[in-house]
Enzyme design. Structure first.
Site, PDB file in Angstrom:
ATOM      1  N   GLY A   1     -11.415 -14.774 -22.697  1.00 52.82           N
ATOM      2  CA  GLY A   1     -10.390 -15.063 -21.397  1.00 52.82           C
ATOM      3  C   GLY A   1      -9.039 -14.364 -21.164  1.00 52.82           C
TER       4      GLY A   1
ATOM      5  N   ILE B   1     -25.461 -13.278 -15.129  1.00 47.42           N
ATOM      6  CA  ILE B   1     -25.829 -12.732 -13.746  1.00 47.42           C
ATOM      7  C   ILE B   1     -26.086 -14.261 -12.956  1.00 47.42           C
ATOM      8  CG2 ILE B   1     -27.770 -11.611 -12.342  1.00 47.42           C
ATOM      9  CD1 ILE B   1     -27.865  -9.753 -14.834  1.00 47.42           C
ATOM     10  N   LEU B   2     -25.507 -13.996 -11.672  1.00 44.95           N
ATOM     11  CA  LEU B   2     -25.571 -15.116 -10.632  1.00 44.95           C
ATOM     12  C   LEU B   2     -26.536 -14.642  -9.648  1.00 44.95           C
ATOM     13  CD1 LEU B   2     -21.785 -15.761 -10.634  1.00 44.95           C
ATOM     14  CD2 LEU B   2     -23.585 -17.244 -11.692  1.00 44.95           C
TER      15      LEU B   2
ATOM     16  N   HIS C   1     -14.858  -5.422 -13.365  1.00 39.88           N
ATOM     17  CA  HIS C   1     -15.765  -4.777 -14.275  1.00 39.88           C
ATOM     18  C   HIS C   1     -15.086  -3.582 -14.934  1.00 39.88           C
ATOM     19  CE1 HIS C   1     -19.925  -3.653 -15.429  1.00 39.88           C
ATOM     20  NE2 HIS C   1     -19.468  -2.310 -14.918  1.00 39.88           N
TER      21      HIS C   1
ATOM     22  N   GLU D   1     -25.918  -7.983  -5.388  1.00 42.65           N
ATOM     23  CA  GLU D   1     -26.016  -6.729  -6.212  1.00 42.65           C
ATOM     24  C   GLU D   1     -25.359  -6.906  -7.617  1.00 42.65           C
ATOM     25  OE1 GLU D   1     -27.012  -1.882  -5.977  1.00 42.65           O
ATOM     26  OE2 GLU D   1     -26.744  -3.029  -4.029  1.00 42.65           O
ATOM     27  N   LEU D   2     -25.815  -6.501  -8.555  1.00 44.64           N
ATOM     28  CA  LEU D   2     -24.877  -6.697 -10.020  1.00 44.64           C
ATOM     29  C   LEU D   2     -23.806  -5.397 -10.091  1.00 44.64           C
ATOM     30  CD1 LEU D   2     -24.345  -7.711 -12.651  1.00 44.64           C
ATOM     31  CD2 LEU D   2     -25.792  -6.010 -13.478  1.00 44.64           C
TER      32      LEU D   2
ATOM     33  N   GLU E   1      -6.758  -3.997 -16.952  1.00 47.50           N
ATOM     34  CA  GLU E   1      -7.211  -5.084 -16.235  1.00 47.50           C
ATOM     35  C   GLU E   1      -6.267  -6.210 -15.853  1.00 47.50           C
ATOM     36  OE1 GLU E   1     -11.005  -6.422 -17.976  1.00 47.50           O
ATOM     37  OE2 GLU E   1     -11.438  -4.183 -18.532  1.00 47.50           O
TER      38      GLU E   1
HETATM   39  C1  GRF Z   1     -13.189  -7.303 -19.608  1.00 47.42           C
HETATM   40  O1  GRF Z   1     -13.117  -6.226 -20.047  1.00 47.42           O
HETATM   41  C2  GRF Z   1     -14.011  -7.502 -18.232  1.00 47.42           C
HETATM   42  O2  GRF Z   1     -13.784  -6.425 -17.627  1.00 47.42           O
HETATM   43  C3  GRF Z   1     -15.316  -7.685 -18.425  1.00 47.42           C
HETATM   44  O3  GRF Z   1     -15.583  -8.462 -19.630  1.00 47.42           O
HETATM   45  C4  GRF Z   1     -14.207  -8.398 -20.561  1.00 47.42           C
HETATM   46  C5  GRF Z   1     -13.594  -9.727 -20.467  1.00 47.42           C
HETATM   47  O4  GRF Z   1     -12.543  -9.729 -21.482  1.00 47.42           O
HETATM   48  N1  GRF Z   1     -15.944  -8.019 -17.578  1.00 47.42           N
HETATM   49  P1  GRF Z   1     -11.689 -11.401 -21.172  1.00 47.42           P
HETATM   50  O5  GRF Z   1     -12.656 -12.229 -21.738  1.00 47.42           O
HETATM   51  O6  GRF Z   1     -11.020 -11.260 -19.931  1.00 47.42           O
HETATM   52  O7  GRF Z   1     -10.666 -10.833 -22.451  1.00 47.42           O
END
Ligand code: GRF
Length: 221
Positions: free
Chosen positions: A25, A105-106, A122, A156-157, A187
């Site tokens: 997280g 997957i939802l 992503h 779509e995924l 991110e």
């Molecule tokens: C991240 O790289 C995100 O892009 C991907 O999964 C990872 C999650 O990391 N969907 P965290 O749990 O937020 O540390």
């Protein structure tokens, strides 16, 4: 300013955010921290995990954020899981649902229920490399740039209108771990930025494309 007006200002536009996680997280933590530091007109009202052992739950609890677990292993089917998850989410009446490392997957009905208020991050430059092992696949393809994408979720995924992308170089000697680390740092910048724009009503989706209403850059490089 009179007390009533102050309360109204504080409460009226406050957006309620629910964040879904599966693991550590770190993106969720970045969003919670930026929301507090930058006084967004929003509050993270709950963190929900599909695994009771998700490490990020402890951070949320320490912050006094409500937590819930909807264990996918306890559900008879994908549809039952989606329904249980939606029930847990709706109990917090969110304006926005944020998938942050949520590894399930939802289904289409779930996605439709939260259409226009469901975001995902992503770790690739979508539409390249949807699905798993993005950094490994980017290395194998000889990519010179990799990155991450924040997008609205569609059925779509790993598709859907793109809010923001980050790009970083692939350096000589990089392995999957090094790339993951370099991308993850970005991110933690672009996901809070995208969520902030959403709660400030600064995003519109037009013909499937996302526009930031102030003309702010939707790219981090
Ligand atoms: C991240 O790289 C995100 O892009 C991907 O999964 C990872 C999650 O990391 N969907 P965290 O749990 O937020 O540390």
């Amino acid at each position: 300013m009179p007390a009533a007006r102050r309360l109204g200002t504080l409460r009226g536009p406050m957006k309620r955010i629910v964040i879904l996680i599966s693991g550590r997280g770190s993106n969720m933590q970045a969003i919670v921290q930026r929301c507090a530091e930058q006084s967004w007109p929003a509050r993270v009202v709950a963190v929900i995990a599909n695994r009771p052992e998700a490490e990020g739950l402890a951070f949320a609890r320490e912050r006094g954020i409500a937590t819930a677990v909807v264990d996918h292993r306890a559900q008879a089917s994908r549809e039952a899981f989606d329904a249980a998850l939606a029930g847990a989410i709706d109990g917090f009446t969110p304006d926005l649902v944020v998938l942050a490392g949520f590894m399930r997957i939802l289904g289409a009905a779930f996605v439709q229920r939260y259409a226009g208020r469901l975001l995902n991050i992503h770790p690739s430059l979508l539409p390249a490399f949807p699905g798993l092992h993005t950094h490994r696949r980017a290395l194998a393809a000889g990519c010179k740039l990799v990155g991450a994408t924040v997008h609205f979720v569609t059925a779509e995924l790993d598709h859907g209108p793109i809010v923001m992308q980050s790009a970083v170089p692939v350096l000589p000697g990089d392995d999957e771990g090094a790339l993951a680390e370099r991308v993850l740092a970005t991110e933690h910048v672009i996901y809070p930025q995208a969520v902030r724009w959403f709660v400030q009503d600064r995003l519109v989706i037009e013909s499937g494309l996302v526009r930031q209403l102030d003309g702010a850059s939707q790219v981090l490089m």
